[in-house]
Design an enzyme around this catalytic site. Structure first.
Site, PDB file in Angstrom:
ATOM      1  N   THR A   1       0.802  -1.226   0.000  1.00 36.59           N
ATOM      2  CA  THR A   1       0.000   0.000   0.000  1.00 36.59           C
ATOM      3  C   THR A   1       0.835   1.276   0.000  1.00 36.59           C
ATOM      4  O   THR A   1       1.941   1.308   0.566  1.00 36.59           O
ATOM      5  CB  THR A   1      -0.919   0.027   1.242  1.00 36.59           C
ATOM      6  OG1 THR A   1      -1.426   1.356   1.434  1.00 36.59           O
ATOM      7  CG2 THR A   1      -0.173  -0.378   2.514  1.00 36.59           C
TER       8      THR A   1
ATOM      9  N   GLU B   1       0.284   3.614   1.855  1.00 37.54           N
ATOM     10  CA  GLU B   1       0.437   4.041   3.250  1.00 37.54           C
ATOM     11  C   GLU B   1       1.842   3.737   3.771  1.00 37.54           C
ATOM     12  O   GLU B   1       2.256   4.299   4.786  1.00 37.54           O
ATOM     13  CB  GLU B   1      -0.609   3.358   4.137  1.00 37.54           C
ATOM     14  CG  GLU B   1      -1.980   3.997   4.080  1.00 37.54           C
ATOM     15  CD  GLU B   1      -2.014   5.396   4.673  1.00 37.54           C
ATOM     16  OE1 GLU B   1      -1.708   5.536   5.861  1.00 37.54           O
ATOM     17  OE2 GLU B   1      -2.346   6.358   3.952  1.00 37.54           O
TER      18      GLU B   1
ATOM     19  N   TYR C   1      -1.215   0.335  10.838  1.00 32.76           N
ATOM     20  CA  TYR C   1      -1.554  -0.314   9.574  1.00 32.76           C
ATOM     21  C   TYR C   1      -0.358  -0.265   8.616  1.00 32.76           C
ATOM     22  O   TYR C   1       0.058  -1.278   8.051  1.00 32.76           O
ATOM     23  CB  TYR C   1      -2.776   0.386   8.940  1.00 32.76           C
ATOM     24  CG  TYR C   1      -3.047  -0.039   7.520  1.00 32.76           C
ATOM     25  CD1 TYR C   1      -3.798  -1.168   7.238  1.00 32.76           C
ATOM     26  CD2 TYR C   1      -2.550   0.706   6.440  1.00 32.76           C
ATOM     27  CE1 TYR C   1      -4.034  -1.569   5.924  1.00 32.76           C
ATOM     28  CE2 TYR C   1      -2.782   0.317   5.132  1.00 32.76           C
ATOM     29  CZ  TYR C   1      -3.522  -0.819   4.877  1.00 32.76           C
ATOM     30  OH  TYR C   1      -3.755  -1.206   3.578  1.00 32.76           O
TER      31      TYR C   1
ATOM     32  N   LYS D   1       1.956  -3.355   7.214  1.00 33.61           N
ATOM     33  CA  LYS D   1       2.023  -3.626   5.775  1.00 33.61           C
ATOM     34  C   LYS D   1       3.470  -3.573   5.270  1.00 33.61           C
ATOM     35  O   LYS D   1       3.851  -4.314   4.371  1.00 33.61           O
ATOM     36  CB  LYS D   1       1.156  -2.618   5.014  1.00 33.61           C
ATOM     37  CG  LYS D   1      -0.343  -2.938   5.053  1.00 33.61           C
ATOM     38  CD  LYS D   1      -0.657  -4.114   4.135  1.00 33.61           C
ATOM     39  CE  LYS D   1      -2.144  -4.383   4.032  1.00 33.61           C
ATOM     40  NZ  LYS D   1      -2.463  -5.457   3.091  1.00 33.61           N
TER      41      LYS D   1
HETATM   42  P1  NDP Z   1     -11.488  -4.764   2.472  1.00 32.17           P
HETATM   43  O1  NDP Z   1     -11.399  -4.238   3.861  1.00 32.17           O
HETATM   44  O2  NDP Z   1     -12.676  -4.470   1.651  1.00 32.17           O
HETATM   45  O3  NDP Z   1     -11.301  -6.359   2.512  1.00 32.17           O
HETATM   46  C1  NDP Z   1     -10.444  -6.979   3.426  1.00 32.17           C
HETATM   47  C2  NDP Z   1     -10.780  -8.444   3.472  1.00 32.17           C
HETATM   48  O4  NDP Z   1      -9.888  -9.110   4.382  1.00 32.17           O
HETATM   49  C3  NDP Z   1     -12.192  -8.751   3.955  1.00 32.17           C
HETATM   50  O5  NDP Z   1     -12.717  -9.721   3.084  1.00 32.17           O
HETATM   51  C4  NDP Z   1     -11.990  -9.350   5.336  1.00 32.17           C
HETATM   52  O6  NDP Z   1     -12.962 -10.309   5.674  1.00 32.17           O
HETATM   53  C5  NDP Z   1     -10.648 -10.032   5.127  1.00 32.17           C
HETATM   54  N1  NDP Z   1      -9.974 -10.349   6.386  1.00 32.17           N
HETATM   55  C6  NDP Z   1      -9.737  -9.502   7.416  1.00 32.17           C
HETATM   56  N2  NDP Z   1      -9.094 -10.160   8.391  1.00 32.17           N
HETATM   57  C7  NDP Z   1      -8.912 -11.441   7.964  1.00 32.17           C
HETATM   58  C8  NDP Z   1      -8.327 -12.582   8.515  1.00 32.17           C
HETATM   59  N3  NDP Z   1      -7.772 -12.570   9.733  1.00 32.17           N
HETATM   60  N4  NDP Z   1      -8.312 -13.741   7.798  1.00 32.17           N
HETATM   61  C9  NDP Z   1      -8.886 -13.777   6.582  1.00 32.17           C
HETATM   62  N5  NDP Z   1      -9.490 -12.726   6.000  1.00 32.17           N
HETATM   63  C10 NDP Z   1      -9.490 -11.566   6.693  1.00 32.17           C
HETATM   64  O7  NDP Z   1     -10.154  -4.272   1.740  1.00 32.17           O
HETATM   65  P2  NDP Z   1      -9.913  -3.969   0.181  1.00 32.17           P
HETATM   66  O8  NDP Z   1     -10.570  -4.991  -0.622  1.00 32.17           O
HETATM   67  O9  NDP Z   1     -10.147  -2.526  -0.075  1.00 32.17           O
HETATM   68  O10 NDP Z   1      -8.322  -4.143   0.103  1.00 32.17           O
HETATM   69  C11 NDP Z   1      -7.743  -5.417  -0.210  1.00 32.17           C
HETATM   70  C12 NDP Z   1      -6.301  -5.413   0.268  1.00 32.17           C
HETATM   71  O11 NDP Z   1      -5.566  -4.385  -0.389  1.00 32.17           O
HETATM   72  C13 NDP Z   1      -6.119  -5.161   1.758  1.00 32.17           C
HETATM   73  O12 NDP Z   1      -5.010  -5.931   2.175  1.00 32.17           O
HETATM   74  C14 NDP Z   1      -5.782  -3.683   1.842  1.00 32.17           C
HETATM   75  O13 NDP Z   1      -5.015  -3.404   2.995  1.00 32.17           O
HETATM   76  C15 NDP Z   1      -4.969  -3.514   0.572  1.00 32.17           C
HETATM   77  N6  NDP Z   1      -5.008  -2.207  -0.038  1.00 32.17           N
HETATM   78  C16 NDP Z   1      -6.191  -1.618  -0.349  1.00 32.17           C
HETATM   79  C17 NDP Z   1      -6.228  -0.411  -0.996  1.00 32.17           C
HETATM   80  C18 NDP Z   1      -7.518   0.261  -1.351  1.00 32.17           C
HETATM   81  O14 NDP Z   1      -7.476   1.459  -1.662  1.00 32.17           O
HETATM   82  N7  NDP Z   1      -8.641  -0.451  -1.352  1.00 32.17           N
HETATM   83  C19 NDP Z   1      -4.967   0.285  -1.370  1.00 32.17           C
HETATM   84  C20 NDP Z   1      -3.778  -0.441  -1.016  1.00 32.17           C
HETATM   85  C21 NDP Z   1      -3.798  -1.645  -0.383  1.00 32.17           C
HETATM   86  P3  NDP Z   1     -14.100 -10.067   6.817  1.00 32.17           P
HETATM   87  O15 NDP Z   1     -15.349  -9.775   6.038  1.00 32.17           O
HETATM   88  O16 NDP Z   1     -14.139 -11.383   7.518  1.00 32.17           O
HETATM   89  O17 NDP Z   1     -13.631  -8.946   7.686  1.00 32.17           O
HETATM   90  P1  GDR Z   2      -6.977   5.627   3.655  1.00 32.24           P
HETATM   91  O1  GDR Z   2      -8.512   5.768   3.229  1.00 32.24           O
HETATM   92  O2  GDR Z   2      -6.745   5.920   5.077  1.00 32.24           O
HETATM   93  O3  GDR Z   2      -6.177   6.419   2.661  1.00 32.24           O
HETATM   94  O4  GDR Z   2      -6.731   4.064   3.461  1.00 32.24           O
HETATM   95  P2  GDR Z   2      -9.697   6.571   3.905  1.00 32.24           P
HETATM   96  O5  GDR Z   2     -10.765   6.621   2.889  1.00 32.24           O
HETATM   97  O6  GDR Z   2     -10.041   6.022   5.250  1.00 32.24           O
HETATM   98  O7  GDR Z   2      -9.066   8.036   4.129  1.00 32.24           O
HETATM   99  C1  GDR Z   2      -8.604   8.809   3.026  1.00 32.24           C
HETATM  100  C2  GDR Z   2      -8.281  10.214   3.521  1.00 32.24           C
HETATM  101  O8  GDR Z   2      -9.495  10.869   3.881  1.00 32.24           O
HETATM  102  C3  GDR Z   2      -9.308  11.526   5.123  1.00 32.24           C
HETATM  103  N1  GDR Z   2     -10.595  11.697   5.796  1.00 32.24           N
HETATM  104  C4  GDR Z   2     -11.410  10.720   6.222  1.00 32.24           C
HETATM  105  N2  GDR Z   2     -11.308   9.376   6.120  1.00 32.24           N
HETATM  106  C5  GDR Z   2     -12.308   8.633   6.633  1.00 32.24           C
HETATM  107  N3  GDR Z   2     -12.259   7.292   6.510  1.00 32.24           N
HETATM  108  N4  GDR Z   2     -13.395   9.191   7.256  1.00 32.24           N
HETATM  109  C6  GDR Z   2     -13.517  10.550   7.387  1.00 32.24           C
HETATM  110  O9  GDR Z   2     -14.499  11.029   7.975  1.00 32.24           O
HETATM  111  C7  GDR Z   2     -12.487  11.343   6.842  1.00 32.24           C
HETATM  112  N5  GDR Z   2     -12.288  12.682   6.765  1.00 32.24           N
HETATM  113  C8  GDR Z   2     -11.143  12.878   6.138  1.00 32.24           C
HETATM  114  C9  GDR Z   2      -8.351  10.617   5.882  1.00 32.24           C
HETATM  115  O10 GDR Z   2      -7.748  11.306   6.977  1.00 32.24           O
HETATM  116  C10 GDR Z   2      -7.390  10.238   4.772  1.00 32.24           C
HETATM  117  O11 GDR Z   2      -6.410  11.229   4.647  1.00 32.24           O
HETATM  118  C11 GDR Z   2      -7.208   3.389   2.326  1.00 32.24           C
HETATM  119  C12 GDR Z   2      -7.431   1.920   2.743  1.00 32.24           C
HETATM  120  O12 GDR Z   2      -8.056   1.230   1.699  1.00 32.24           O
HETATM  121  C13 GDR Z   2      -6.104   1.261   3.065  1.00 32.24           C
HETATM  122  O13 GDR Z   2      -6.320  -0.132   3.309  1.00 32.24           O
HETATM  123  C14 GDR Z   2      -5.161   1.453   1.866  1.00 32.24           C
HETATM  124  O14 GDR Z   2      -3.925   0.862   2.126  1.00 32.24           O
HETATM  125  C15 GDR Z   2      -5.003   2.936   1.550  1.00 32.24           C
HETATM  126  O15 GDR Z   2      -6.285   3.469   1.262  1.00 32.24           O
HETATM  127  C16 GDR Z   2      -4.107   3.173   0.345  1.00 32.24           C
END
Ligand code: NDP
Ligand code: GDR
Length: 335
Positions: free
Chosen positions: A132, A134, A156, A160
């Site tokens: 990520t 992050e 987090y 990662k």
């Molecule tokens: P989600 O939060 O939507 O999905 C995460 C998944 O992980 C859920 O299905 C959850 O299942 C599962 N999970 C959590 N804990 C466990 C565990 N202990 N064992 C097995 N499964 C588990 O995330 P995204 O789909 O958005 O992201 C996918 C991956 O990519 C994550 O690793 C995230 O950190 C990473 N990522 C995401 C980004 C984004 O912008 N979306 C950007 C960069 C990286 P349950 O329903 O059981 O909680």
């Molecule tokens: P992020 O996503 O932390 O980048 O992680 P999020 O949407 O939570 O925040 C993005 C930015 O928005 C600002 N923010 C808020 N965020 C949330 N959630 N709620 C609020 O009310 C709010 N107001 C402002 C945050 O401070 C932040 O700067 C996501 C996840 O998918 C991670 O798992 C992944 O690794 C990164 O994106 C890349």
């Protein structure tokens, strides 16, 4: 038929990746912590819940991973480790369990892969790790690429980064075909409601439906590089089709503030965000990442990958889905 195993299959990316792999004739298996119907709403919304095979497992439970991965039931070909506690803000409240899932969990998945490869050949399984942006955290560079120094700012991000280095270490030590995608924020109507894109777009629809009066947000001056999740899962797959494993930044290269997102989303609902959005300091992170923008030149050149959805279209599409979910008929001017 190629086979894939996805941890986190019921999350946003797991659902889109499953859809992509099914469309490419894969036999798709997924690891889920439990099989309750409500937990697979994304797979249901894409209409693919009956096309994937779900196995009970947890990335913190090496026995369950070993049982699934060791090929007792099938022979995994590609493993995508998407499972995570993925909400950055929550990681400050639950640092230990976040580390267990995001770092130790990835290590458990890598170990299971190493064991299978030791028996059957080192590229028997190709491994993808969900790294990520992050991990970059605090940076003063205008954009971040694969050579940018890491400075994570949350439990987090730290977890990662540990997983990211574990992937590199397993590649260098055991010759595993293991890749990390350093993905910047990617969103969709299947995003969890705690994330800012979905929180804002769902609020617009609820306000239009008369079910919500205003919206509290944290740091609305935060800058991020937001793309469409459907594009990003393709990049994951492309990495595993390379002749040699490598790590790639995946991003649009375009950065925007949360404030701009509010402006677009509320305007699409025919509203002025300034009349509805309030800033609540309790929603700020204890340690903020102010500004991230990805440089994905390497992915564009080597993978031939590029994003297909512009920021404004991403946000207005998400508002449209939320309006439909709320049963709101759109105003002609904003439709
Ligand atoms: P989600 O939060 O939507 O999905 C995460 C998944 O992980 C859920 O299905 C959850 O299942 C599962 N999970 C959590 N804990 C466990 C565990 N202990 N064992 C097995 N499964 C588990 O995330 P995204 O789909 O958005 O992201 C996918 C991956 O990519 C994550 O690793 C995230 O950190 C990473 N990522 C995401 C980004 C984004 O912008 N979306 C950007 C960069 C990286 P349950 O329903 O059981 O909680
Ligand atoms: P992020 O996503 O932390 O980048 O992680 P999020 O949407 O939570 O925040 C993005 C930015 O928005 C600002 N923010 C808020 N965020 C949330 N959630 N709620 C609020 O009310 C709010 N107001 C402002 C945050 O401070 C932040 O700067 C996501 C996840 O998918 C991670 O798992 C992944 O690794 C990164 O994106 C890349």
């Amino acid at each position: 038929m190629p086979v894939a195993l996805i941890s986190g299959i019921n999350g946003q990316d797991g659902a889109y990746l499953s859809e992509f792999l099914l469309n490419n004739d894969y036999d798709v298996h997924g690891m889920v912590r439990r099989k309750a119907d409500s937990n697979i709403w994304r797979l249901e919304e894409l209409g693919i819940h009956d096309s994937v095979e779900l196995h009970i497992g947890d990335v913190t439970d090496s026995a369950s991973i070993g049982r699934i991965v060791s090929g007792l039931e099938f022979e995994p070909f590609e493993i995508y480790n998407l499972a995570a506690q993925s909400y950055v803000k929550a990681s400050f409240e639950t640092p230990v369990s976040t580390f267990q899932i995001n770092a130790n969990g990835a290590l458990n998945m890598l170990e299971a892969t190493r064991r299978v490869c030791a028996q059957r050949g080192k590229t028997w399984v190709k491994f993808y790790q969900a790294s990520t942006s992050e991990m970059f955290g605090l940076t003063d560079l205008i954009s971040q690429n694969e050579n940018t120094a890491f400075h994570p700012r949350s439990p987090y991000g730290v977890a990662k980064l540990a997983a990211h280095w574990a992937v590199i270490n397993y590649r260098e030590t055991y010759g595993l075909f293991a890749c990390s995608g350093i993905l910047f924020n990617h969103e969709s109507p299947l995003r969890g409601e705690e994330f800012v894109t979905r929180k804002i777009t769902a609020a617009v629809a609820r306000i239009c439906a008369g079910k919500q009066k205003n919206l509290s947000l944290g740091n609305i001056d935060a800058v991020r590089d937001w793309g469409f999740a459907g594009d990003y899962v393709k990049a994951m797959w492309l990495m595993l089709q390379l002749p040699e494993p490598d790590d790639f930044v995946v991003a649009t290269g375009q950065a925007h503030t949360v404030r701009e997102m509010c402006d677009i989303a509320f305007a699409h609902g025919g509203l002025d965000y300034k009349n509805y959005v309030t800033v609540d300091s309790s929603l700020f992170r204890p340690c903020e990442v102010p500004d991230l923008r990805g440089n994905s030149m390497k992915a564009r050149k080597i993978l031939g990958w590029s994003p297909s959805v512009e920021f404004k279209d991403l946000i207005t599409n998400m508002v449209d889905t939320e309006l439909k979910r709320e049963g709101v008929v759109q105003h002609a001017a904003s439709a």
